[in-house]
Every structure is written in C-alpha cells, then in structure tokens.
Design an enzyme around this catalytic site. Structure first.
Site: not given
Ligand code: NAD
Length: 492
Positions: A174, A249, A283, A384
């Site tokens: 997803k 992550e 990230c 962040e």
């Molecule tokens: P997000 O948490 O908003 O969404 C991530 C994913 O989760 C999306 O596909 C979203 O549709 C899904 N999602 C949202 N709510 C959900 C739920 N209740 N159940 C299941 N899935 C759900 O994050 P984002 O805005 O897409 O990405 C940015 C974040 O990702 C930042 O905090 C960044 O630091 C983090 N990130 C971390 C790494 C790492 O390696 N640690 C790498 C890339 C991004």
C-alpha cells in the site's frame, strides 16, 4: 475505466468503480487517475495473499529460485528505469534526475537482496548428543502488509518488497495515496517476472480507510511500515490485538554536530545538502545543526548565504536544485512549524515563507529556512518538520554536543564533523541513532542496515537484518535413536 489494483494476479478497478486523481506538487496538474480500493477489495487482497502463502505456491520455492526471480525484477526495473523515474517525479514533484537516482537505488536494493538469498541460511547446532541432529532453519514469515510513504515512494517500498520476495512471503503493498504510480509500475514488473498469482498484491487509497484492515486482519502476520510517528503509534496499537510482528521506520530529527576543528568548508557544504536536499522531505535530513560556539557565526552566516542561493523548480527545470513540498497541507504544516519556532524565540535568518516567484505560484514551494538561537526544549527542535527547516543550537564542550545530540525522542541518524579522529569516534559511539556519519552526511548502501533507535522505529531494513524481518526461525530437533524419556512411570 481505471484498473490499477493488482489482486490475485489480475488488474482490477475498485469494486465500486472509485478512482482518484493524483496531482503534481509542482503545478497541480493531474498526472494520473488511479483506482481507490474499497474494503471488499482489501479483503480480496488479504485472502489472495493468505491463500497463496498457505498453498506453498511460492513459499515452498528454494532461496535460490526466489533470488533468481528478484534478480530478474532488478533487470526489468533497469530496463524501465526512465519510465518509472518519470512517474516518480510527476507524483512527488522532485527533479527527474533525482528520481533517476532513486530508481537506480531501487535496482541496487533488488540486487542486494537477490545476492543475500544465495547465501547459506540456517545452521546446525551442536547439542552434544551423537544421536541428535539439531538445525536452525529460516522459513518465510507469512503474509505481510507493506505500507510506504510519499517522499521516496518506490525506494521505501523496494526495501520491503525485495526481502519479502527473497524470504518467500506473500504480501499486500500500500503506497502513499499521494504517490501511487511507481508502485503500480513495480507491480507490473513483478507480474512480468513470473511471480505466482496471489503472492504480490497492490491496494491503493488513503491509509485511514484501506490501511486499517491491513493492520487489524488476523490473516496478516507482519506489518512493515514506513511513515510518520503518529501513524506508527496507531499501527502499533492496532497490531497489539493480534500480536503481529512489526517493522517500523518512522521519523527523525537528526543532529548534525560541527566541531571547531572540522574541515569547515566541507562541513558547511554538507550541512546545506543534509538539511535542504529534497526540500528537507527526507527522514534522515540533518535538520538539527549543533555547532561549536567559536565557529557559530562563520558557519551559520555561510549556511544562510548558501540557503538563499538554492534554486527551486519543477521536475524538468534544469537549473533547479530542489523541488516543491508534496502538498498544500504539508506546506501549511511547515509554515506553522516555522511560525511556532519564531514565537518560541528562534531567530529566523532566511526563508520562512512560500516562494513568491510567479513560476512557483501553482506549486507548493517553500524557501530553505534557518532558525537560529534554538534550544533543545523548543518544539521546532524536538519535532520533525519534514520540510526545508534547519534549527541551530550551540555547544561549548564535547559532552554538551553529545547531550544535545541525544536530547530527542527520535534516533534515526546523525553526523559529526571533526579532524580529531578519536573525538569523532567517541561522539559517534555516544550518539543513540541508527546511522552516524563521520565527516559526511547522507550516504547509505543496501548492504548496510538502516533503522532507528528510540521512537524512530523498530527493526532494521536493508543489510542482512532487512531480510531477517521477513523470516521465521525454527529449531528442528531430530532424535535418530529414539528411546523412552523415563521421566514418568510407565507402570503402576
Ligand atoms: P504517513 O504516516 O502520513 O503515511 C505513511 C503511509 O501510511 C501512507 O501510505 C499512508 O496512507 C499510510 N497510513 C496512514 N494512516 C494509516 C493507518 N491508520 N493505517 C495504515 N496505514 C496508514 O507518513 P508520510 O507523510 O507519507 O511520510 C512522511 C513520514 O515518513 C515522515 O515522518 C518521515 O520521517 C517518515 N519516513 C521515515 C523513513 C525511515 O526510513 N525511517 C523513510 C521515509 C519516510
């Protein structure tokens, strides 16, 4: 008709025909229209994944066979690299050339895991009994939900899909609803490579709607999630009911420490890249500059000057050095974050607003921003922003630098600059973050583990551990000369 869901080996539209448009963050034009899955589509995908896993259609393949499949996927990704990079830059607004680098990294990820699959798995344990053979075997973990973010959409999914395939898992991918196109392209390649039906499934739609069943359903064994801390917490709570395995992550607020004895030019140049690459939507961005007091003015003035020079632009703007933020909502979050920082007492030195160039009027462009006079307790230092915002703190001693660098709930990455190798090594070892760069910031390799301490996550991706997340470990004890245990009486 839009048929971009891939379920049980077939491309389908949503069961109620729903679809949604994907907009370019550069100019808001519609770059794609994709299916939006319903709950019943999600159920179908989970059923297909579970049944394919339990049937052994793929999980019974040898590691060698699965590695060959993953190597073939790498070849096909390489063949279609530019096509995929175009989709990625359309969805994210990032420069086409950056998207090309990302796809090259995706190929390397698949090659890394294909090679890892060929290594020996499991081991023999000497239990000290001649008549017993004892083996540790690695088995595919089961059915996995693989949920990714929008900043490096295909790369973050690749870190999950490649090891899941090598391990022999079935899964449902997803991607973020904001950036679905590259995952669709990957799934087409997975299909072309000959992956058995039902093993790989693709669900599209908002996480709050289609993500929830991917966590709650008892037929799912593992959730591997990359995204924000709050979503990670929601997932962890939901996964508790069925004690799912979790790989998380999450975010970072990554310290970048510069000592006065550093190579200052290299440190400044890397500090600018670390904070403003991909407009801070990384990230592991080095958004938290921690600089020795004696060089504060020299370093910060120069960073501010260079931040002001950064050229923003869209995917095909050859002069652009970085691109827009992903969405209007994100731009608004970043602006509020900076406003809050200023209200807390941070000093805004550059940026702090949306770009007012006419060519950026339709896009979500926010200027590279530096907030000085920050302290660890401030919201803008602890949280962040995921935008192009660098906060600056000062230190006087090595111990202070370490304490400030660790004063965060996150623990993803950090950097330290010093020509004193022993001091740099001491600081690297004292920082509680998953990756530490010494006299550098940002590079990674698929062969090295990636992941966070503390609230930056659970588990590791890449390296060898990145495969381990998708494997169960079983101990098989075989008695080759069975006899009575003799523990209980056999007779009156
Ligand atoms: P997000 O948490 O908003 O969404 C991530 C994913 O989760 C999306 O596909 C979203 O549709 C899904 N999602 C949202 N709510 C959900 C739920 N209740 N159940 C299941 N899935 C759900 O994050 P984002 O805005 O897409 O990405 C940015 C974040 O990702 C930042 O905090 C960044 O630091 C983090 N990130 C971390 C790494 C790492 O390696 N640690 C790498 C890339 C991004």
């Amino acid at each position: 008709m839009v048929a971009t869901l891939y379920i049980d080996g077939a491309w389908r539209q949503a069961s109620d025909g729903s679809a949604h448009d994907v907009h370019s963050p550069h100019d808001q034009r519609i770059v794609a229209t994709v299916s939006q899955a319903t709950q019943s589509d999600v159920q179908d995908a989970i059923t297909a994944a579970r049944e394919s896993f339990d049937s052994g259609i793929f999980s019974s393949w040898s590691f060698n066979e699965r590695s060959a499949l993953v190597a073939k996927i790498a070849d096909l990704l390489e063949r279609d690299a530019d096509l995929i990079a175009r989709k990625e830059s359309d969805d994210t607004g990032k420069r086409f050339i950056e998207a090309q680098y990302d796809v090259a990294d995706v190929v390397s990820t698949f090659r890394h895991f294909a090679a890892l699959g060929l290594k020996e798995h499991g081991r023999v344990v000497d239990v000290g009994l001649d008549h017993v053979s004892s083996r540790i075997v690695h088995e595919p973990l089961g059915v996995a939900s693989l949920i990714g973010p929008w900043n490096y959409p295909l790369l973050q999914i690749a870190w999950k899909v490649a090891p899941a395939l090598v391990a022999g898992c079935s899964f449902i991918v997803k991607p973020s609803e904001l950036t679905p196109q590259s995952a669709i392209a990957l799934m087409k390649i997975i299909e072309e490579a000959g992956t058995p039906k039902g093993v790989a499934n693709l669900i599209l739609g908002p996480g709050s709607v289609v993500g929830t069943p991917l966590i709650n359903d008892p037929r799912i064994d593992l959730v591997s999630f990359t995204g924000g801390l709050t979503t990670g917490q929601t997932i962890m709570r939901a996964a508790a009911t069925t004690i799912k395995k979790l790989a998380l992550e999450l975010g970072g607020k990554n310290p970048h420490i510069i000592f006065a004895d550093a190579d200052i030019e290299a440190a400044i140049d890397n500090a600018v890249t670390a904070a403003f690459l991909h407009s801070g939507q990384v990230c592991s961005a080095g958004t938290r500059l921690i600089v020795e007091r004696s060089i504060h003015d020299q370093v910060v003035n120069e960073i501010v000057r260079r931040a002001g020079l950064i050229t923003l632009g869209g995917p095909d703007d050859r002069l652009a050095e970085t691109g827009p933020l992903i969405s209007q909502a994100h731009l608004s979050n970043v602006s509020q974050y900076v406003e809050k920082g200023v209200a807390e007492g941070a000093q805004l030195l550059v940026g702090g607003k949306r770009s007012d160039l006419p060519e950026h009027a339709q896009g979500w462009y926010y200027l590279p921003t530096v907030l000085d006079n920050c302290t660890s307790k401030m919201f803008c230092v602890q949280e962040e922003s995921f935008g192009p915002v660098m906060t600056v703190e000062v230190f006087d001693t090595e111990a202070q630098a370490i304490a400030i660098g660790n004063d965060t709930p996150f623990g993803l990455s950090g950097g330290v600059w010093s020509k004193d190798a022993e001091k740099a090594a001491r600081v690297a070892s004292a920082l509680r973050h998953g990756t530490i760069w010494v006299n550098d910031f940002g590079p990674y390799r698929p062969a090295a583990e990636w992941g966070g301490y503390k609230q930056s996550g659970i588990g590791r991706e890449l390296g060898e551990h990145g495969l381990g997340e998708y494997l169960e470990i079983k101990h098989i004890w075989t008695n080759n000369a069975p006899s009575r245990s003799g523990w209980f009486r056999a007779h009156e």
